[in-house]
Design a protein around this motif. Structure first.
Motif, short mmCIF file in Angstrom:
data_model
loop_
_atom_site.label_atom_id
_atom_site.label_comp_id
_atom_site.label_asym_id
_atom_site.label_seq_id
_atom_site.Cartn_x
_atom_site.Cartn_y
_atom_site.Cartn_z
N LYS A 4 0.67 -1.13 0.24
CA LYS A 4 0.19 0.57 0.11
C LYS A 4 1.28 1.11 -0.49
O LYS A 4 1.07 1.93 -0.89
CB LYS A 4 -0.70 0.02 1.03
CG LYS A 4 -1.86 1.21 0.90
CD LYS A 4 -2.92 1.23 2.54
CE LYS A 4 -4.09 2.01 2.05
NZ LYS A 4 -5.07 2.14 3.80
N GLU A 5 2.09 1.45 0.68
CA GLU A 5 2.70 2.56 0.62
C GLU A 5 4.18 2.23 1.43
O GLU A 5 4.30 0.52 2.10
CB GLU A 5 2.23 3.65 1.65
CG GLU A 5 1.91 3.32 3.52
CD GLU A 5 1.36 4.20 4.20
OE1 GLU A 5 1.56 5.53 3.31
OE2 GLU A 5 0.45 4.56 5.04
N VAL A 6 5.07 2.39 1.60
CA VAL A 6 6.04 2.70 2.04
C VAL A 6 6.79 3.63 2.61
O VAL A 6 6.79 5.11 2.34
CB VAL A 6 7.43 2.58 1.02
CG1 VAL A 6 7.69 3.22 0.22
CG2 VAL A 6 8.70 2.09 1.15
N LEU A 7 7.34 3.56 3.84
CA LEU A 7 7.40 4.84 4.97
C LEU A 7 8.97 3.81 5.69
O LEU A 7 9.49 3.55 5.05
CB LEU A 7 7.02 4.47 5.97
CG LEU A 7 5.17 4.59 6.07
CD1 LEU A 7 4.39 4.59 7.39
CD2 LEU A 7 4.84 5.62 5.40
N LYS A 16 3.97 -0.94 4.26
CA LYS A 16 2.96 -1.35 5.13
C LYS A 16 1.96 -1.92 3.89
O LYS A 16 1.63 -2.28 2.24
CB LYS A 16 2.30 0.33 4.77
CG LYS A 16 3.09 0.66 6.09
CD LYS A 16 3.17 0.51 6.92
CE LYS A 16 1.70 0.80 7.70
NZ LYS A 16 2.12 -0.05 9.15
N ASP A 60 2.96 -5.62 7.69
CA ASP A 60 3.66 -5.09 6.92
C ASP A 60 5.23 -5.93 6.90
O ASP A 60 5.58 -7.14 7.64
CB ASP A 60 3.94 -4.04 8.02
CG ASP A 60 2.74 -3.07 8.29
OD1 ASP A 60 1.24 -3.38 7.47
OD2 ASP A 60 2.62 -2.81 9.57
N ASN A 72 13.79 2.29 -3.32
CA ASN A 72 13.67 2.79 -4.80
C ASN A 72 14.46 1.99 -5.82
O ASN A 72 13.85 1.59 -6.54
CB ASN A 72 13.08 3.23 -5.28
CG ASN A 72 11.94 4.75 -4.06
OD1 ASN A 72 11.23 3.79 -4.31
ND2 ASN A 72 11.88 5.37 -3.65
N CYS A 76 13.02 -1.85 -4.26
CA CYS A 76 12.00 -2.36 -4.80
C CYS A 76 11.01 -3.35 -6.41
O CYS A 76 10.71 -4.49 -5.89
CB CYS A 76 11.13 -1.14 -5.22
SG CYS A 76 9.65 -0.91 -5.72
#
Length: 293
Positions: A4-7, A16, A60, A72, A76
């Motif tokens: 969903k997202e990366v932190l 996430k 997660d 990135n 990934c």
């Protein structure tokens, strides 16, 4: 994408709500040799000159010893996170037989590894057991790679071709590769002197790539398919080892079908995503110790 997202936090990246990502399925499905399970069930591996630790926390995934820029630019793609594996699994699940393997290895992802490392690793893998392969690859890295540290422990990068170019047959044999030393020495020379360029081979069509890799001594059809699948993103590859042979005989074919015919059948049946099917079948067969009478 399968998250969903990366932190980013200090010294780590958090993905996430990750789908289709189970650590044992990824790291113990035969595609890699430099990842090791820890007592806390995390995995630590060395790839692209870096040490990285992976932890699963509910839905997660936490990547330690990295940052957002590295994620990135390296991780990934390395973990193939831009691909929606749910679509692949849905397609495979139309086949009730393959669905059993998919449901069992539901968290598999195909890593995008470095071609030179995978070339030497799978030459080493011929007629060899995984613990011995891991030990040999670790010996190569420890002897010729660069030292890196993480959490007070020393790790070693996989060496560049130039670092291995001066190695003798006796020195390579001493690392535990056995009769494969002659093939490894020749492969090192070919790559280091650019008489066989792995990036050029990677750029070929799938069938041309398969034949190009077989130009390395010690690389037969199965090893060629492994290199293609695990480091060159050629997903029509269908490596056939003893476990895949048993899985295909168990689910689809008669016990006396030859390895080339199994490979052809698999590629014809599963098409340009044959490699994903192969990994589900391999993991299912090995973990369940399938036997064919």
């Amino acid at each position: 994408m399968d998250f969903k997202e990366v932190l980013e936090e200090q010294g780590k990246v958090i993905l996430k709500e990750v789908k289709n990502f189970e650590l044992p399925h990824i790291f113990d499905c035969g595609q890699c040799f430099r990842w090791h399970r820890q007592k806390n069930d995390n995995y630590i591996g060395v790839a692209f000159g870096r040490v990285i630790e992976v932890e699963k926390q509910g839905s997660d995934v936490v990547l330690y010893n990295t940052n957002l820029e590295e994620f990135n630019s390296i991780w990934c793609d390395y973990f193939d996170l831009k691909r929606n594996y749910s679509d692949i699994k849905e397609k495979f699940s139309e086949d009730p037989l393959l669905k059993k393997a998919v449901d069992f290895g539901y968290g598999i992802r195909l890593l995008q590894q470095e071609p030179f490392e995978i070339l030497l690793s799978f030459i080493t893998s011929a007629n060899n057991r995984i613990p011995m392969i891991k030990r040999a690859i670790e010996n190569i890295s420890k002897t010729y790679g660069d030292e890196i540290q993480y959490n007070g422990k020393v790790y070693y990068t996989f060496p560049r071709p130039e670092a291995l170019k001066g190695a003798t047959m006796e020195e390579i044999e001493a690392l535990g590769v056995g009769f494969r030393a002659k093939y490894i020495i020749e492969a090192i020379k070919n790559v280091a002197e650019d008489t066989r360029n792995l990036e050029e081979i990677k750029s070929l069509s799938d069938d041309e790539c398969h034949e190009g890799l077989k130009g390395f001594n010690g690389v037969g059809p199965k090893v060629s398919d492994c290199i293609m699948l695990f480091s060159m993103q050629k997903y029509s590859a269908f490596p056939v080892d003893v476990w895949v042979k048993r899985a295909m005989q168990f689910f689809y074919l008669a016990p006396d079908v030859s390895l080339p015919k199994i490979r052809a059948f698999g590629r014809n049946k599963f098409g340009d995503i044959s490699g994903f099917a192969q990994q589900y079948l391999f993991y299912y067969a090995r973990e369940n110790n399938i036997k064919i009478d």
